[in-house]
Write a protein that holds these residues in place. Structure first.
Motif, PDB file in Angstrom:
ATOM      1  N   ILE A   1       0.748  -1.204  -0.009  1.00  0.00           N
ATOM      2  CA  ILE A   1      -0.177   0.036   0.091  1.00  0.00           C
ATOM      3  C   ILE A   1       0.956   1.375  -0.086  1.00  0.00           C
ATOM      4  CG2 ILE A   1      -1.800  -1.250   1.261  1.00  0.00           C
ATOM      5  CD1 ILE A   1      -1.106   0.578   3.592  1.00  0.00           C
ATOM      6  N   ALA A   2       0.447   2.326  -0.317  1.00  0.00           N
ATOM      7  CA  ALA A   2       1.043   3.598  -0.301  1.00  0.00           C
ATOM      8  C   ALA A   2       1.001   4.316   1.050  1.00  0.00           C
ATOM      9  CB  ALA A   2       0.298   4.668  -0.942  1.00  0.00           C
ATOM     10  N   ARG A   3       2.158   4.709   1.278  1.00  0.00           N
ATOM     11  CA  ARG A   3       2.338   5.542   2.772  1.00  0.00           C
ATOM     12  C   ARG A   3       0.938   6.550   3.083  1.00  0.00           C
ATOM     13  NH1 ARG A   3       6.830   6.650   5.556  1.00  0.00           N
ATOM     14  NH2 ARG A   3       6.251   8.621   5.849  1.00  0.00           N
ATOM     15  N   GLN A   4       0.607   7.023   1.973  1.00  0.00           N
ATOM     16  CA  GLN A   4      -0.722   7.954   2.322  1.00  0.00           C
ATOM     17  C   GLN A   4      -1.820   7.118   2.724  1.00  0.00           C
ATOM     18  OE1 GLN A   4      -0.556  11.355   2.501  1.00  0.00           O
ATOM     19  NE2 GLN A   4      -2.824  11.001   3.020  1.00  0.00           N
ATOM     20  N   THR A   5      -2.218   5.994   2.185  1.00  0.00           N
ATOM     21  CA  THR A   5      -3.270   4.989   2.478  1.00  0.00           C
ATOM     22  C   THR A   5      -3.244   4.758   3.870  1.00  0.00           C
ATOM     23  OG1 THR A   5      -3.201   3.983   0.394  1.00  0.00           O
ATOM     24  CG2 THR A   5      -4.210   2.831   2.328  1.00  0.00           C
ATOM     25  N   HIS A   6      -2.034   4.447   4.379  1.00  0.00           N
ATOM     26  CA  HIS A   6      -1.676   4.206   5.809  1.00  0.00           C
ATOM     27  C   HIS A   6      -1.983   5.569   6.714  1.00  0.00           C
ATOM     28  CE1 HIS A   6       0.212   3.397   9.792  1.00  0.00           C
ATOM     29  NE2 HIS A   6       0.824   4.678   9.672  1.00  0.00           N
ATOM     30  N   TYR A   7      -1.809   6.759   6.300  1.00  0.00           N
ATOM     31  CA  TYR A   7      -2.204   7.999   7.283  1.00  0.00           C
ATOM     32  C   TYR A   7      -3.600   8.282   7.029  1.00  0.00           C
ATOM     33  CZ  TYR A   7       2.736   8.356   7.999  1.00  0.00           C
ATOM     34  OH  TYR A   7       4.354   8.027   8.625  1.00  0.00           O
ATOM     35  N   THR A   8      -4.086   8.005   5.873  1.00  0.00           N
ATOM     36  CA  THR A   8      -5.587   8.056   5.783  1.00  0.00           C
ATOM     37  C   THR A   8      -6.101   7.508   6.845  1.00  0.00           C
ATOM     38  OG1 THR A   8      -5.443   8.744   3.420  1.00  0.00           O
ATOM     39  CG2 THR A   8      -7.573   8.143   4.124  1.00  0.00           C
ATOM     40  N   TRP A   9      -5.964   6.058   6.815  1.00  0.00           N
ATOM     41  CA  TRP A   9      -6.476   5.014   7.548  1.00  0.00           C
ATOM     42  C   TRP A   9      -6.503   5.725   9.061  1.00  0.00           C
ATOM     43  CZ3 TRP A   9      -4.116   0.022   5.373  1.00  0.00           C
ATOM     44  CH2 TRP A   9      -4.783  -0.458   4.118  1.00  0.00           C
ATOM     45  N   LEU A  10      -5.027   6.089   9.466  1.00  0.00           N
ATOM     46  CA  LEU A  10      -4.500   6.532  10.572  1.00  0.00           C
ATOM     47  C   LEU A  10      -5.581   7.684  11.285  1.00  0.00           C
ATOM     48  CD1 LEU A  10      -2.340   5.781  12.820  1.00  0.00           C
ATOM     49  CD2 LEU A  10      -1.144   7.413  11.928  1.00  0.00           C
ATOM     50  N   ASN A  11      -5.979   8.601  10.307  1.00  0.00           N
ATOM     51  CA  ASN A  11      -6.780   9.881  10.716  1.00  0.00           C
ATOM     52  C   ASN A  11      -8.231   9.388  10.510  1.00  0.00           C
ATOM     53  OD1 ASN A  11      -4.493  11.423  10.820  1.00  0.00           O
ATOM     54  ND2 ASN A  11      -4.343  11.864   8.716  1.00  0.00           N
ATOM     55  N   GLU A  12      -8.837   8.297   9.902  1.00  0.00           N
ATOM     56  CA  GLU A  12     -10.202   8.255   9.578  1.00  0.00           C
ATOM     57  C   GLU A  12     -10.538   6.832  10.367  1.00  0.00           C
ATOM     58  OE1 GLU A  12     -10.624   8.073   5.444  1.00  0.00           O
ATOM     59  OE2 GLU A  12     -10.155  10.337   5.241  1.00  0.00           O
ATOM     60  N   ASP A  13      -9.867   6.139  10.895  1.00  0.00           N
ATOM     61  CA  ASP A  13     -10.331   5.099  11.544  1.00  0.00           C
ATOM     62  C   ASP A  13      -9.801   4.956  12.985  1.00  0.00           C
ATOM     63  OD1 ASP A  13     -10.703   2.272  12.337  1.00  0.00           O
ATOM     64  OD2 ASP A  13     -10.339   1.454  10.515  1.00  0.00           O
ATOM     65  N   GLU A  14     -10.567   5.444  14.061  1.00  0.00           N
ATOM     66  CA  GLU A  14     -10.139   5.320  15.179  1.00  0.00           C
ATOM     67  C   GLU A  14      -9.464   4.042  15.960  1.00  0.00           C
ATOM     68  OE1 GLU A  14     -11.665   6.372  19.683  1.00  0.00           O
ATOM     69  OE2 GLU A  14     -12.967   6.831  18.041  1.00  0.00           O
ATOM     70  N   GLU A  15     -10.250   2.811  15.555  1.00  0.00           N
ATOM     71  CA  GLU A  15      -9.727   1.569  15.950  1.00  0.00           C
ATOM     72  C   GLU A  15      -8.181   1.151  15.249  1.00  0.00           C
ATOM     73  OE1 GLU A  15     -10.778  -3.308  15.545  1.00  0.00           O
ATOM     74  OE2 GLU A  15     -12.403  -1.911  15.215  1.00  0.00           O
ATOM     75  N   TYR A  16      -8.088   1.382  14.116  1.00  0.00           N
ATOM     76  CA  TYR A  16      -6.811   1.314  13.312  1.00  0.00           C
ATOM     77  C   TYR A  16      -5.873   2.197  14.074  1.00  0.00           C
ATOM     78  CZ  TYR A  16      -3.263   1.176   9.776  1.00  0.00           C
ATOM     79  OH  TYR A  16      -1.991   1.077   9.117  1.00  0.00           O
ATOM     80  N   SER A  17      -6.257   3.598  14.443  1.00  0.00           N
ATOM     81  CA  SER A  17      -5.288   4.514  14.811  1.00  0.00           C
ATOM     82  C   SER A  17      -5.069   4.003  16.304  1.00  0.00           C
ATOM     83  CB  SER A  17      -5.971   5.793  15.310  1.00  0.00           C
ATOM     84  OG  SER A  17      -5.121   6.722  15.997  1.00  0.00           O
ATOM     85  N   ILE A  18      -5.856   3.528  17.176  1.00  0.00           N
ATOM     86  CA  ILE A  18      -5.497   2.553  18.487  1.00  0.00           C
ATOM     87  C   ILE A  18      -4.507   1.509  18.367  1.00  0.00           C
ATOM     88  CG2 ILE A  18      -6.412   1.374  20.328  1.00  0.00           C
ATOM     89  CD1 ILE A  18      -9.026   3.200  20.131  1.00  0.00           C
ATOM     90  N   ARG A  19      -4.730   0.549  17.584  1.00  0.00           N
ATOM     91  CA  ARG A  19      -4.015  -0.478  17.081  1.00  0.00           C
ATOM     92  C   ARG A  19      -2.480   0.012  16.717  1.00  0.00           C
ATOM     93  NH1 ARG A  19      -6.811  -4.864  13.583  1.00  0.00           N
ATOM     94  NH2 ARG A  19      -5.178  -5.867  14.238  1.00  0.00           N
ATOM     95  N   VAL A  20      -2.429   0.916  15.877  1.00  0.00           N
ATOM     96  CA  VAL A  20      -1.062   1.594  15.446  1.00  0.00           C
ATOM     97  C   VAL A  20      -0.436   2.197  16.744  1.00  0.00           C
ATOM     98  CG1 VAL A  20       0.287   3.346  14.068  1.00  0.00           C
ATOM     99  CG2 VAL A  20      -1.640   1.877  13.143  1.00  0.00           C
ATOM    100  N   LYS A  21      -0.847   2.579  17.523  1.00  0.00           N
ATOM    101  CA  LYS A  21      -0.448   3.410  18.761  1.00  0.00           C
ATOM    102  C   LYS A  21      -0.020   2.147  19.692  1.00  0.00           C
ATOM    103  CE  LYS A  21      -2.701   7.830  18.462  1.00  0.00           C
ATOM    104  NZ  LYS A  21      -3.942   8.376  18.964  1.00  0.00           N
TER     105      LYS A  21
END
Length: 85
Positions: A31-51
């Motif tokens: 995936i593109a880096r931007q895809t990751h950052y989009t998910w990070l900003n738009e998906d709270e559950e994903y953001s929590i898991r990344v943190k």
């Protein structure tokens, strides 16, 4: 499970394997880096898991540093004191 959900799950695993290095994890998943950052900003559950991955990586590295301090590694001791002391 959608294709995006599958990719997010794969990305979390890739972040764990890469110790949180986003570029490496994105390459592993395809995936593109931007895809990751989009998910990070738009998906709270994903953001929590990344943190969570970031926190576990920090714990892992701190444990390794403490191991070096315990062995008397002067560079590790100085590093610890400069950053924490």
């Amino acid at each position: 499970m959608t294709k995006t959900d599958t990719k997010k799950k794969a990305m979390i695993k890739a972040l764990e394997k890469s110790l949180g290095v986003v570029s490496v994890a994105c390459d592993m998943v395809g995936i593109a880096r931007q895809t990751h950052y989009t998910w990070l900003n738009e998906d709270e559950e994903y953001s929590i898991r990344v943190k969570d991955v970031a926190n576990r990586t920090l714990d892992f590295v701190e444990t390794a540093l403490f191991g070096q301090v315990d062995k008397g590694n002067i560079s590790a001791i100085i590093f610890y004191l400069k950053t924490k002391g």
